[in-house]
Enzyme design. Structure first.
Site, short mmCIF file in Angstrom:
data_model
loop_
_atom_site.label_atom_id
_atom_site.label_comp_id
_atom_site.label_asym_id
_atom_site.label_seq_id
_atom_site.Cartn_x
_atom_site.Cartn_y
_atom_site.Cartn_z
CE LYS A 43 42.95 79.54 27.83
NZ LYS A 43 41.99 78.91 28.77
CE1 TYR A 58 45.27 73.91 28.70
CE2 TYR A 58 45.00 73.41 26.37
CZ TYR A 58 44.84 74.28 27.44
OH TYR A 58 44.27 75.51 27.24
CG ASN A 88 39.55 80.76 30.70
OD1 ASN A 88 40.32 80.64 29.75
ND2 ASN A 88 39.72 80.14 31.85
CG HIS A 147 47.51 79.52 29.72
ND1 HIS A 147 47.20 78.61 30.71
CD2 HIS A 147 48.86 79.48 29.58
CE1 HIS A 147 48.32 78.04 31.14
NE2 HIS A 147 49.34 78.55 30.46
CD GLU A 185 52.33 76.94 30.63
OE1 GLU A 185 52.15 78.18 30.64
OE2 GLU A 185 51.56 76.15 31.22
#
Length: 147
Positions: A18, A58, A121, A124, A135
């Protein structure tokens, strides 16, 4: 013993470093951990997600109150998108990443060692075969995947 490049199980998953992982200079460390685990990186690219692409990524969270925040965050800077291959790679990568909430992530995991909060975080990884396929197809054309 497996020879370099040999793959017993061709399970594939999608993984993304990310924006905060890229900004903090953790790309090399994360790629090293992935490769040291034994997973092959069969596709890799740096890109900046458009709002449309982030909303597709998302989509399952569209009706949740944090959807807008997810989209804004993932479009805030460049990301590293990749396809990984190896035996049990979907569940194995999730263990390597650690719990979604870094406060609950074990030391030695990527999130346990580098992430401070759930909203940032670091990494992913797809959570199922269906998510991995969706994805991978969102980020890569078949000819961009090696092996």
């Amino acid at each position: 013993m497996l020879e370099r490049g040999m793959v017993v199980d061709k399970e594939r998953t999608f993984c993304m470093i990310k924006p905060e992982g890229v900004a903090r200079g953790l790309v090399g460390e994360i790629l090293t951990r992935i490769e040291h685990k034994g997973y092959r990186i069969v596709a890799l690219k740096m890109l900046r997600l458009t709002r449309e692409m982030a909303e597709k990524h998302y989509a399952e969270h569209r009706e949740k109150p944090f959807f807008r925040e997810l989209v804004e965050h993932i479009t805030s800077g460049p990301v590293i998108a990749m396809v990984l291959e190896g035996p049990g790679v979907i569940s194995g990568l999730r263990k390597l990443m650690g719990a979604t909430n870094p406060q609950e992530a074990a030391p030695g995991t990527i999130r346990g060692d580098y992430a401070l909060e759930t909203g940032q975080n670091i990494i992913h990884g797809a959570d199922s075969l269906a998510s991995a396929e969706r994805e991978i197809n969102l980020y890569f054309r078949p000819e961009e995947i090696m092996g």
